[in-house]
Each structure stands twice: as structure tokens, then as C-alpha cells.
Design a protein around this motif. Structure first.
Motif, PDB file in Angstrom:
ATOM      1  N   ARG A  20      68.020   3.177  84.405  1.00  0.00           N
ATOM      2  CA  ARG A  20      66.985   2.480  83.626  1.00  0.00           C
ATOM      3  C   ARG A  20      67.611   1.533  82.603  1.00  0.00           C
ATOM      4  NH1 ARG A  20      61.929   4.212  84.171  1.00  0.00           N
ATOM      5  NH2 ARG A  20      61.515   6.237  85.144  1.00  0.00           N
ATOM      6  N   LEU A  21      68.667   2.005  81.941  1.00  0.00           N
ATOM      7  CA  LEU A  21      69.354   1.138  80.979  1.00  0.00           C
ATOM      8  C   LEU A  21      69.958  -0.069  81.679  1.00  0.00           C
ATOM      9  CD1 LEU A  21      71.084   3.823  78.726  1.00  0.00           C
ATOM     10  CD2 LEU A  21      69.192   2.309  78.077  1.00  0.00           C
ATOM     11  N   GLY A  22      70.429   0.127  82.921  1.00  0.00           N
ATOM     12  CA  GLY A  22      70.941  -0.996  83.695  1.00  0.00           C
ATOM     13  C   GLY A  22      69.848  -2.003  84.012  1.00  0.00           C
ATOM     14  N   ASP A  23      68.663  -1.500  84.388  1.00  0.00           N
ATOM     15  CA  ASP A  23      67.538  -2.398  84.631  1.00  0.00           C
ATOM     16  C   ASP A  23      67.178  -3.187  83.376  1.00  0.00           C
ATOM     17  OD1 ASP A  23      67.352  -1.476  87.230  1.00  0.00           O
ATOM     18  OD2 ASP A  23      65.768  -0.023  86.789  1.00  0.00           O
ATOM     19  N   LEU A  24      67.284  -2.529  82.223  1.00  0.00           N
ATOM     20  CA  LEU A  24      66.844  -3.128  80.960  1.00  0.00           C
ATOM     21  C   LEU A  24      67.892  -4.078  80.380  1.00  0.00           C
ATOM     22  CD1 LEU A  24      64.627  -3.132  78.746  1.00  0.00           C
ATOM     23  CD2 LEU A  24      65.803  -1.182  77.709  1.00  0.00           C
ATOM     24  N   THR A  52      61.120  -2.555  80.095  1.00  0.00           N
ATOM     25  CA  THR A  52      60.912  -2.824  78.666  1.00  0.00           C
ATOM     26  C   THR A  52      61.144  -1.618  77.778  1.00  0.00           C
ATOM     27  OG1 THR A  52      58.545  -2.339  78.893  1.00  0.00           O
ATOM     28  CG2 THR A  52      59.227  -4.641  79.156  1.00  0.00           C
ATOM     29  N   ARG A  53      61.258  -0.410  78.340  1.00  0.00           N
ATOM     30  CA  ARG A  53      61.315   0.801  77.518  1.00  0.00           C
ATOM     31  C   ARG A  53      62.643   1.522  77.680  1.00  0.00           C
ATOM     32  NH1 ARG A  53      56.304   2.444  75.622  1.00  0.00           N
ATOM     33  NH2 ARG A  53      54.494   1.398  76.557  1.00  0.00           N
ATOM     34  N   LEU A  54      63.096   2.127  76.579  1.00  0.00           N
ATOM     35  CA  LEU A  54      64.266   2.989  76.632  1.00  0.00           C
ATOM     36  C   LEU A  54      63.912   4.307  77.317  1.00  0.00           C
ATOM     37  CD1 LEU A  54      65.745   2.477  73.050  1.00  0.00           C
ATOM     38  CD2 LEU A  54      66.766   1.725  75.204  1.00  0.00           C
ATOM     39  N   PRO A  55      64.864   4.950  77.986  1.00  0.00           N
ATOM     40  CA  PRO A  55      64.577   6.221  78.656  1.00  0.00           C
ATOM     41  C   PRO A  55      64.342   7.351  77.651  1.00  0.00           C
ATOM     42  CG  PRO A  55      66.906   5.713  78.785  1.00  0.00           C
ATOM     43  CD  PRO A  55      66.246   4.498  78.212  1.00  0.00           C
ATOM     44  N   ASP A  56      63.815   8.450  78.177  1.00  0.00           N
ATOM     45  CA  ASP A  56      63.479   9.625  77.371  1.00  0.00           C
ATOM     46  C   ASP A  56      64.743  10.411  77.029  1.00  0.00           C
ATOM     47  OD1 ASP A  56      62.370  11.847  76.205  1.00  0.00           O
ATOM     48  OD2 ASP A  56      61.538  12.670  78.066  1.00  0.00           O
ATOM     49  N   LEU A  57      65.274  10.184  75.830  1.00  0.00           N
ATOM     50  CA  LEU A  57      66.531  10.838  75.444  1.00  0.00           C
ATOM     51  C   LEU A  57      66.353  12.345  75.267  1.00  0.00           C
ATOM     52  CD1 LEU A  57      67.927   8.197  72.909  1.00  0.00           C
ATOM     53  CD2 LEU A  57      68.409   8.441  75.357  1.00  0.00           C
ATOM     54  N   VAL A 109      69.707   8.888  85.994  1.00  0.00           N
ATOM     55  CA  VAL A 109      68.499   8.068  86.031  1.00  0.00           C
ATOM     56  C   VAL A 109      68.343   7.244  84.760  1.00  0.00           C
ATOM     57  CG1 VAL A 109      65.995   8.096  86.300  1.00  0.00           C
ATOM     58  CG2 VAL A 109      67.414   9.665  87.628  1.00  0.00           C
ATOM     59  N   PRO A 110      68.539   7.828  83.565  1.00  0.00           N
ATOM     60  CA  PRO A 110      68.497   6.986  82.363  1.00  0.00           C
ATOM     61  C   PRO A 110      69.515   5.852  82.411  1.00  0.00           C
ATOM     62  CG  PRO A 110      68.347   9.289  81.751  1.00  0.00           C
ATOM     63  CD  PRO A 110      68.658   9.265  83.216  1.00  0.00           C
ATOM     64  N   ALA A 111      70.692   6.106  82.987  1.00  0.00           N
ATOM     65  CA  ALA A 111      71.680   5.030  83.111  1.00  0.00           C
ATOM     66  C   ALA A 111      71.171   3.927  84.022  1.00  0.00           C
ATOM     67  CB  ALA A 111      72.997   5.594  83.644  1.00  0.00           C
ATOM     68  N   ALA A 135      58.641   6.376  79.720  1.00  0.00           N
ATOM     69  CA  ALA A 135      59.869   6.055  80.456  1.00  0.00           C
ATOM     70  C   ALA A 135      60.597   7.360  80.772  1.00  0.00           C
ATOM     71  CB  ALA A 135      60.754   5.118  79.648  1.00  0.00           C
ATOM     72  N   PRO A 136      60.064   8.165  81.700  1.00  0.00           N
ATOM     73  CA  PRO A 136      60.610   9.507  81.935  1.00  0.00           C
ATOM     74  C   PRO A 136      61.972   9.458  82.618  1.00  0.00           C
ATOM     75  CG  PRO A 136      58.986   8.980  83.603  1.00  0.00           C
ATOM     76  CD  PRO A 136      58.957   7.846  82.611  1.00  0.00           C
TER      77      PRO A 136
END
Length: 466
Positions: A74-78, A200-205, A70-72, A257-258
Motif C-alpha cells: 500500500r505504501l508503494g502504491d501511495l 490516498t490513505r496510510l495503512p492500518d498500523l 500488505v502495508p508495504a 485502509a486495512p
């Protein structure tokens, strides 16, 4: 309002991008099945690790894959879905090279972790990259093709893996390198860049780390339960996993950005599709490893012979996935998946009632493979299509990432549960032990089918609010 028609040039470009995405999906699935085929040789080369230790070659990949999916997305969207897709391919290819030269189980597991991160980056961004290029009425067909391409990799992997392992298990990783490099070049040349302007936000690392720890501890308790005698270490791992799971959910509820947007899980059809994915993946992971070990340990098949014997199920799954994906257009895809769950369970029951210590492939195993392969082909496209039907276009990468996360967590926990159930039985008890494993697979498949029934009957809300 009627949707505008695609121009011929747009349709051609969309098909080419689908082919590039399909090559990457083919790679990731090929790797999964080939590693299962190579498992007996890994046990021979690393005898000190045992089944529970070597299972981390599979589960570490699945856990990291699940946590970073999921973070990947989100990073793709960003930053761009093509960019993350290519980065994922590069990491996966590098991880394959490191697996091929791994001198120990620990080094092999570490390289598999890198592969998992790469696969997580390419998977949600692959479908998130290609789906917006097709009109909504064609998306079930595209998803069916996406799943079917992966299933082709699954069908080729057993005999190919058997051939490669005859030389060395290290070749099963080397085969990924040229294919990965070709896919990277084609993606850079053909695929457009796609971003979400609202991201606009980085995911929750920290949330990623908590999820990895929670699933890892639960998996540790399951895989080591027999070796540790189900003592306080096992229950301590389970307790710590439960606490970290609660922490993870709390972070998802509060972080801007969960890792998982809990609002997605409030939509019944999306949540039940995710539950069905998790349940079925648990049983399917057990089948992928369990039947290979049954061939090699109980029937004393060679790796090549086991790979050929295993191939009909994945081949039928590939064919069925293509067909069911096309038939699902304009219908309820969950209906196909619900039927698939019961068909898969019937195949497992066939194994239980017909497999004995004496080899009898045509009567004891092949009919069950026909049923389980058909069930897989009906189920795999339905999960993603049912979930995608709830998503807005800007949520595709994230939502598909959540669904694939359920699949990988289910696979990790299912494999660990299978190891706990079957263990390392004596030759006289092997058939009964494998029968218990097949029973576990049948139960998870039935529950997966039941979870899809409400959507199959069209009784739940299928769309997220704007």
C-alpha cells in the motif's frame, strides 16, 4: 479489443527491470535457504537456546515479513513502488550486516526482524513494479521467471551456505551486503517510478501490530508446547491469539485502509489460492529445516556435505518453475499447482518409507528430493499467477502482498508445528520423529493441491469487479 504491442525499446527496458527485481528476489530467497543450512552451527554456538528458542531466528523473520507485506504494498502504491523497493533493499542489507555481528540469539532475532521488514517492503513492490511493464498475455511468463529466479537462489544456497559455514555462519549474512548494494544502485538507475493515483490513505498500523501479536502468540504456543508441558501457558497463548485474530478481522472490516481487504477474500479463486499458499508453505518450511537437520543429526553429515546433499531439490524446483511458468500462459496455472501438491506429497511419502538411521542417500533421499523439488516448481508460480488473474492492475501490489503474507504466515506456523511434532528426539527415536514431520508435510501438500482443483477445472470466478 486487441492490446497494443510493446515497442522493442519498451520490451528491453521491461526485461532490464525484471533482472533488477530478480536480483532482489534472489537475495531474499538466498538468505532464507542459507539460514536453514546454518542452523546446526547456530545450535552449536548458542546451545542454551535449544531448538524451540533458535527457531525464532526463522519464525520472527517470517511473522514480521507476513504482517508488513500488505502495508508495504500500500505504501508503494501511495509513495512509489520503486521508492519502497529501494528502502526495502536498504533495510534488508542493513539487517544482514547486524546479523553478521550479532553477539547473542536475542540480537540475531532482532536483526532478523529488520531483515523481515526490508524483505516485506521489496517483495510486493518488486512484482508490482515490473508486471505493469509487460502485456497481460506475458504475465504468467514473468511470474514464472520471478519465481524461477528465486528458485535459483534456493538451489545455489545449500552448497554456498555449506562452504561459508565451514568458515563461519556469520558469512552467510555478509554475502548479502555487496549484492544488496548493487541491487540498490541498479534499481535507482533503471526502474521507473510507479504509483497508484487512487491511493490516498496510510495503512492500518495498529492492525499490523495486532497481526504480529496474534501470529506470534500462536507460534509461541506451538514452539514452547513441549517445553512447557502443554500447560495453561500454552493454551493461554492460543486463546490470546484467537482473540487478537478476531480483533484483526474486525479492524480489516472497518478500517478505511486495512492490512487485508476482505473483499479480495470474497473472490473464491483468490481466497482458495491464498489457502493453498498457506497450507503448502507450512509443509515446505518444515522440509527446508527438517531435511537439513536429518542429514546432520541422524546421518551425521557435515554442514558442507548436508548443503550439497540438499541442493538437488531446490535446483530441480528452479528448473521446473521456469518451465511451468511458461507452459501456464494461456492455460489454467492452478492445474500445474494442483498436480504439484500431490507430487510433493509423494516425495514426502518416499522419505517416510525409505529413510532409515543408516545413510543411503541415493536410494532413501534423492528420489524423494526429485519429487518434492518438482512439486515446488509446479506450485510456486501457480499461486501467484492464479491470484494475479483476479486483480486489476492497480491492485497488483496489494493483492500480491496478501498472497505472500499467506505464504509467510504458513511458513511461521508450519515451522512451529514441525518443531512441536519432531521436538528433540533421542537418537533411537529420531527416524520415527522425522517420519512424523514428513507426514505433516505430505498432508499439507495434498490439502494445498485440493484447494487449487476448482480453479484448475475453471469452475470459479477469476476476476474482481471494477
Amino acid at each position: 479489443m486487441k492490446q497494443p504491442q510493446q515497442s522493442p525499446a519498451e520490451a528491453t527496458r521491461a526485461r532490464r527491470v525484471l533482472a533488477v527485481v530478480g536480483l532482489a528476489v534472489f537475495l531474499s530467497v538466498l538468505d532464507l535457504f542459507i539460514v536453514n543450512i546454518a542452523f546446526p552451527d547456530l545450535r552449536a554456538d548458542f546451545p542454551g537456546a535449544g531448538l524451540s528458542g533458535l527457531s525464532w531466528v526463522l519464525t520472527a523473520y517470517a511473522i514480521v515479513f507476513a504482517a508488513t507485506l500488505v502495508p508495504a504494498g500500500r505504501l508503494g502504491d501511495l509513495y512509489g513502488r520503486r521508492r519502497l523497493f529501494v528502502i526495502g533493499l536498504a533495510l534488508f542489507t542493513l539487517g544482514s550486516a547486524l546479523c553478521a555481528i550479532a553477539p547473542s540469539v536475542e540480537a540475531l532475532v532482532a536483526a532478523r526482524v529488520l531483515q523481515g521488514v526490508g524483505a516485506a517492503a521489496l517483495t510486493p513492490n518488486s512484482l508490482g513494479l515490473v508486471l505493469p511493464m509487460f502485456p497481460p498475455e506475458k504475465r504468467s511468463t514473468v511470474i514464472g521467471a520471478w519465481a524461477g529466479i528465486g528458485a535459483v537462489g534456493a538451489s545455489i544456497a545449500p552448497p554456498l551456505g555449506g562452504l561459508l559455514v565451514e568458515v563461519s555462519w556469520r558469512l552467510i549474512f555478509l554475502v548479502n551486503i555487496p549484492l544488496g548494494l548493487i541491487a540498490i544502485v541498479l534499481a535507482l538507475r533503471l526502474a521507473p517510478e510507479v504509483r497508484d493515483a487512487r491511493a490516498t490513505r496510510l495503512p492500518d498500523l495498529l492492525g499490523i501490530a495486532v497481526l504480529v501479536a496474534a501470529v506470534g502468540l500462536l507460534t509461541l504456543g506451538l514452539t514452547q508446547g513441549q517445553r512447557w508441558g502443554w500447560d495453561e501457558r500454552v493454551w493461554g497463548a492460543f486463546a490470546a491469539a484467537a482473540i487478537l485474530g478476531a480483533v484483526f478481522l474486525r479492524r480489516c472490516a472497518r478500517h478505511p485502509a486495512p492490512v487485508v481487504e476482505l473483499s479480495l477474500l470474497r473472490v473464491p479463486s483468490f481466497a482458495l489460492a491464498g489457502l493453498s499458499t498457506l497450507l503448502f508453505s507450512a509443509g515446505f518450511a518444515g522440509l527446508l529445516l527438517g531435511n537439513v537437520l536429518f542429514f546432520t543429526q541422524v546421518w551425521d553429515y557435515s554442514i558442507l556435505k548436508a548443503g550439497i546433499a540438499f541442493a538437488p531439490g531446490p535446483l530441480l524446483a528452479a528448473t521446473t518453475a521456469f518451465i511451468s511458468g511458461r507452459l501456464a500462459d494461456g492455460r489454467q496455472p492452478a492445474a500445474f499447482g494442483a498436480v504439484g501438491g500431490f507430487v510433493f506429497a509423494a516425495g514426502c511419502l518416499w522419505f517416510i518409507t525409505h529413510a532409515t538411521a543408516e545413510p543411503a542417500y541415493l536410494t532413501a533421499i534423492l528420489p524423494g528430493q526429485i519429487l518434492t523439488g518438482t512439486g515446488v516448481g509446479l506450485l510456486l508460480p501457480s499461486f501467484t499467477a492464479t491470484a494475479a488473474a483476479t486483480l486489476r492492475p492497480d491492485q497488483l501490489s496489494t493483492g500480491i502482498g496478501v498472497q505472500t503474507m499467506f505464504r509467510q504466515i504458513g511458513a511461521a506456523l508450519g515451522l512451529a508445528t514441525w518443531v512441536a511434532i519432531v521436538g528433540t528426539p533421542s537418537p533411537g527415536d529420531a527416524v520415527d520423529a522425522f517420519a512424523s514431520g514428513w507426514a505433516f508435510m505430505a498432508v499439507t501438500a495434498v490439502l494445498a493441491g485440493l484447494a487449487l482443483l476448482p480453479m484448475a477445472r475453471g469452475r470459479l470466478v477469476h476476476t474482481l469487479p471494477v
